[in-house]
Design a protein around this motif. Structure first.
Motif, PDB file in Angstrom:
ATOM      1  N   LEU A 323       0.832  -1.205   0.000  1.00  0.00           N
ATOM      2  CA  LEU A 323       0.000   0.000   0.000  1.00  0.00           C
ATOM      3  C   LEU A 323       0.869   1.259   0.000  1.00  0.00           C
ATOM      4  O   LEU A 323       0.575   2.222  -0.714  1.00  0.00           O
ATOM      5  CB  LEU A 323      -0.940  -0.008   1.207  1.00  0.00           C
ATOM      6  CG  LEU A 323      -2.065  -1.040   1.124  1.00  0.00           C
ATOM      7  CD1 LEU A 323      -2.889  -1.054   2.399  1.00  0.00           C
ATOM      8  CD2 LEU A 323      -2.967  -0.760  -0.076  1.00  0.00           C
ATOM      9  N   ILE A 324       1.954   1.227   0.781  1.00  0.00           N
ATOM     10  CA  ILE A 324       2.841   2.399   0.812  1.00  0.00           C
ATOM     11  C   ILE A 324       3.386   2.661  -0.587  1.00  0.00           C
ATOM     12  O   ILE A 324       3.377   3.793  -1.083  1.00  0.00           O
ATOM     13  CB  ILE A 324       3.996   2.173   1.812  1.00  0.00           C
ATOM     14  CG1 ILE A 324       3.468   2.217   3.244  1.00  0.00           C
ATOM     15  CG2 ILE A 324       5.092   3.217   1.618  1.00  0.00           C
ATOM     16  CD1 ILE A 324       4.468   1.783   4.288  1.00  0.00           C
ATOM     17  N   MET A 325       3.828   1.582  -1.253  1.00  0.00           N
ATOM     18  CA  MET A 325       4.391   1.763  -2.592  1.00  0.00           C
ATOM     19  C   MET A 325       3.323   2.247  -3.563  1.00  0.00           C
ATOM     20  O   MET A 325       3.596   3.089  -4.416  1.00  0.00           O
ATOM     21  CB  MET A 325       5.004   0.459  -3.085  1.00  0.00           C
ATOM     22  CG  MET A 325       6.246   0.089  -2.296  1.00  0.00           C
ATOM     23  SD  MET A 325       7.345  -0.990  -3.195  1.00  0.00           S
ATOM     24  CE  MET A 325       6.447  -2.481  -3.175  1.00  0.00           C
ATOM     25  N   ALA A 326       2.103   1.726  -3.427  1.00  0.00           N
ATOM     26  CA  ALA A 326       1.022   2.149  -4.333  1.00  0.00           C
ATOM     27  C   ALA A 326       0.799   3.653  -4.224  1.00  0.00           C
ATOM     28  O   ALA A 326       0.755   4.362  -5.222  1.00  0.00           O
ATOM     29  CB  ALA A 326      -0.262   1.384  -4.008  1.00  0.00           C
ATOM     30  N   PHE A 327       0.678   4.135  -2.988  1.00  0.00           N
ATOM     31  CA  PHE A 327       0.343   5.554  -2.821  1.00  0.00           C
ATOM     32  C   PHE A 327       1.528   6.451  -3.168  1.00  0.00           C
ATOM     33  O   PHE A 327       1.357   7.471  -3.832  1.00  0.00           O
ATOM     34  CB  PHE A 327      -0.163   5.825  -1.403  1.00  0.00           C
ATOM     35  CG  PHE A 327      -1.578   5.376  -1.200  1.00  0.00           C
ATOM     36  CD1 PHE A 327      -2.628   6.127  -1.711  1.00  0.00           C
ATOM     37  CD2 PHE A 327      -1.878   4.201  -0.534  1.00  0.00           C
ATOM     38  CE1 PHE A 327      -3.940   5.710  -1.555  1.00  0.00           C
ATOM     39  CE2 PHE A 327      -3.179   3.772  -0.370  1.00  0.00           C
ATOM     40  CZ  PHE A 327      -4.214   4.537  -0.882  1.00  0.00           C
ATOM     41  N   LEU A 328       2.738   6.058  -2.730  1.00  0.00           N
ATOM     42  CA  LEU A 328       3.906   6.900  -3.032  1.00  0.00           C
ATOM     43  C   LEU A 328       4.202   6.896  -4.528  1.00  0.00           C
ATOM     44  O   LEU A 328       4.538   7.929  -5.100  1.00  0.00           O
ATOM     45  CB  LEU A 328       5.127   6.420  -2.249  1.00  0.00           C
ATOM     46  CG  LEU A 328       5.133   6.728  -0.758  1.00  0.00           C
ATOM     47  CD1 LEU A 328       6.459   6.334  -0.140  1.00  0.00           C
ATOM     48  CD2 LEU A 328       4.858   8.200  -0.500  1.00  0.00           C
ATOM     49  N   GLY A 329       4.069   5.735  -5.162  1.00  0.00           N
ATOM     50  CA  GLY A 329       4.361   5.647  -6.584  1.00  0.00           C
ATOM     51  C   GLY A 329       3.326   6.377  -7.421  1.00  0.00           C
ATOM     52  O   GLY A 329       3.614   6.857  -8.521  1.00  0.00           O
TER      53      GLY A 329
END
Lengths: 390, 235
Positions: A323-329
């Motif tokens: 989820l962190i990668m989804a939102f940051l990316g």
């Protein structure tokens, strides 16, 4: 509130693991941003294809439309008998019914002298066919033989031509063996099907195409009397008129073209495939990063299990990372296409711009993409067994 | 701190790996009782089944046959959830420190508390700092494992294992990766802290220099717990 409490107590391991390896995180984020960019471009072009092809219909000034059942896109309208227009006026609620002629035309580009394909539409200039005040203010000019108005947003190198026309220096060119004079511009926009639109009077149109029967019209533009429901009038028209013509509201007419492009043309399919490929690229990149991360921490995870953490705890770490990668990316994945849309819109004269809807769609796809990769990566967690590891 | 009930009571425990023709018995008819507060060392050649016994006691493996009672609870036939609960009552120290490289010393120790729902965030942070202070790393709370020496890392691991005051501390060759002086210090520290907490220790080791901390030494050979002598009998 138990889960809130446990969330608060929880060490944010996913974030700590990701942020400890800035390089790896950066690679992951650029991968996601790249996948998002590809999805945005595919979906952007797809939607602009739809929108650009319907913008002629959307600009029509009519409540109801009569068209041939054989009509496909605005570039392939087919024709029906003008008598149907007169018969339509018998139906209660119909205030007026006028003809619109449409055809494709090759003209000599005024600047390059090369042949360019345009769409030309003719109608009675006393009764504007379009909801374009700029066009309507200049319609008196097309009453002069061979005079046309031209789309300022047409695709092609027309800047000089348009600048001339805007300075009231009329531009002449040749088409269908006649000399045409362009004496005004309006703003509509190019589509995938046509580079631009010329409008003129019915008389000029019929002179341009002498073999075209004046009794064969492309579209009928109908207005409804106040107090009548267009839907009901359309139904009454359909009942009253023979089957060689269809009556529908303007919205249905626009929707009809959208469905035509979506189902009949391969373009929608191609763009959907493109977006799906972007999605797969994203899944692969995120999976690579997540599985590397799981492998790098497998001993620590096994230790956590030996300490009494459940398998589900390890799953939440991977999900958290996803989820962190989804939102940051998604952040660079959203900003980058906005710039590229601008460039593409300028280069192609197509209406490409960011919409909230599309941003939400791509965000949802990004989240699904990352969770999907995370779900595959969690299979590696099975090997985090403290009994076998130590 | 003597208590009527042994921390560990093992009878007739057997264990085998593999199945069919590949089946290999690694533990035979093990019997072992450990009283609360006792420090027991287990020695024996590698491959003799020491670690297998340790993982069975620690709830990391399902008990196949015989009886293994941890704090009165039978682990033979225990569910996965029973094993999770048993693990939470046990501190485990491995050959390698197994600290999480992305967590600071204090965060690593905190992980030993997070499995126990009764501690608040503030309490966890405070207890972790206190425990690190006790192992002599009070100045290095926010250091990451790669900023610590081998001995310091093993001391963080001890702090992590003991911070939740487990009833039992299991250590699998905790000095194997350390030089003799550091190893000796680490074991002394472990002994000292565990005794203060009234914690029972079962320690697997090859290291003959640390045998003197034991109340009792047991010897494992070929899956059989050979002799079961008080430590002073060795000396």
């Amino acid at each position: 509130m138990g889960w809130l409490n446990s969330l608060q107590r929880r060490t944010p391991l996913g974030w700590l693991q990701l942020s400890r390896h800035k390089g790896r995180l950066l690679v992951a984020l650029s991968g996601i941003a790249f996948a998002d960019l590809l999805m945005f471009m595919q979906l952007g072009f797809q939607e602009s294809l739809y929108e650009s092809n319907t913008q002629i219909r959307a600009a029509l000034d009519a409540d109801l439309i009569l068209a041939s059942p054989k009509a496909e896109t605005t570039q392939k309208l087919s024709t029906f008998s003008r008598r149907r227009l007169y018969q339509a006026q018998d139906v209660p609620g119909v205030a007026s019914a006028r003809a619109l002629y449409s055809n494709n035309i090759n003209w000599n580009h005024p600047e390059t002298n090369e042949e360019a394909s345009l769409q030309v539409m003719g109608f009675d200039p006393d009764y504007p066919a379009f909801n374009l005040p700029e066009m309507n203010a200049q319609l008196y000019r097309v009453k002069i033989p061979d005079v046309m108005l031209f789309d300022r947003l047409a695709r092609g190198d027309y800047q000089q031509t348009i600048a001339q026309i805007e300075n009231q220096q009329w531009v002449s060119t040749e088409a269908e063996g006649r000399t045409l004079s362009v004496r005004g511009v309006f703003s509509l926009g190019a589509s995938f099907g046509a580079d631009g639109l010329l409008v003129t009077s019915s008389q000029n149109f019929l002179q341009l195409f002498p073999r075209r029967d004046p009794g064969s019209v492309s579209i009928g533009l109908l207005h409804v009397e106040p107090g009548y429901d267009p839907e009901q009038v359309a139904q009454a028209l359909q009942d009253h008129l023979p089957d060689d013509v269809e009556a529908m509201t303007l919205d249905d007419f626009i929707q009809d073209e959208l469905e035509q492009i979506q189902t009949e043309s391969p373009i929608g399919f191609i763009f959907t495939i493109g977006a799906a490929m972007a999605f797969v690229v994203g899944v692969v990149i995120v999976y690579q990063v997540l599985s590397t991360d799981v492998n790098a921490h497998i001993k620590e995870y096994a230790t956590f299990k030996a300490m009494g953490y459940r398998h589900s705890y390890l799953l939440t770490i991977v999900i958290e990372e996803s989820l962190i990668m989804a939102f940051l990316g998604f952040i660079p994945g959203l900003l980058l296409p906005m710039g590229i849309y601008q460039v593409a819109a300028n280069a192609t004269a197509l209406p490409i711009y960011m919409t909230l809807n599309r941003a939400a769609t791509v965000l949802a796809m990004t989240i699904i993409m990352c969770l999907f990769s995370g779900a595959i990566a969690t299979r590696k967690l099975q090997s985090a067994d403290p009994a076998d590891m130590f | 701190m003597p208590s009527p009930q042994p921390v560990i009571a093992i009878h007739n425990l057997g264990h085998a790996f593999g199945r069919g023709e590949q089946r290999k018995q690694v533990l035979f008819d093990i019997a072992l009782n450990i009283k609360a507060g006792e420090i027991v060392l287990m020695t024996g050649p590698s491959g003799s089944g020491k670690t297998t016994l340790l993982t069975l006691i620690g709830g990391l493996r399902h008990v196949q046959s015989g009886s293994l009672k941890f704090l009165g609870q039978e682990l033979c036939g225990a569910t996965a959830e029973d094993l999770v609960q048993a693990r939470r009552q046990t501190g485990y120290i491995f050959q390698a420190h197994n600290l999480h490289e992305s967590l600071t010393a204090r965060q690593n120790v905190r992980m030993g508390l997070e499995v126990h729902p009764q501690y608040s965030v503030e309490k966890m942070s405070m207890l972790a700092a206190e425990m690190l202070d006790l192992v002599g790393l009070g100045e290095r709370l926010d250091h990451y494992p790669d900023q610590l020496s081998g001995g310091q890392k093993q001391r963080v691991a001890i702090a992590r294992a003991l911070v939740s005051r487990p009833k039992l501390l299991l250590a699998d060759e905790p000095t194997a990766a350390l030089d003799s002086k550091t190893g000796r210090d680490v074991v002394t520290l472990m002994q000292h802290l565990a005794q203060n907490q009234g914690c029972t220790i079962l320690l697997v080791t090859h290291d003959s220099r640390i045998l003197d901390i034991a109340d009792r030494i047991v010897h494992m050979e070929d899956g059989v717990l050979k002799h079961n002598t008080p430590a002073n009998a060795v000396h």
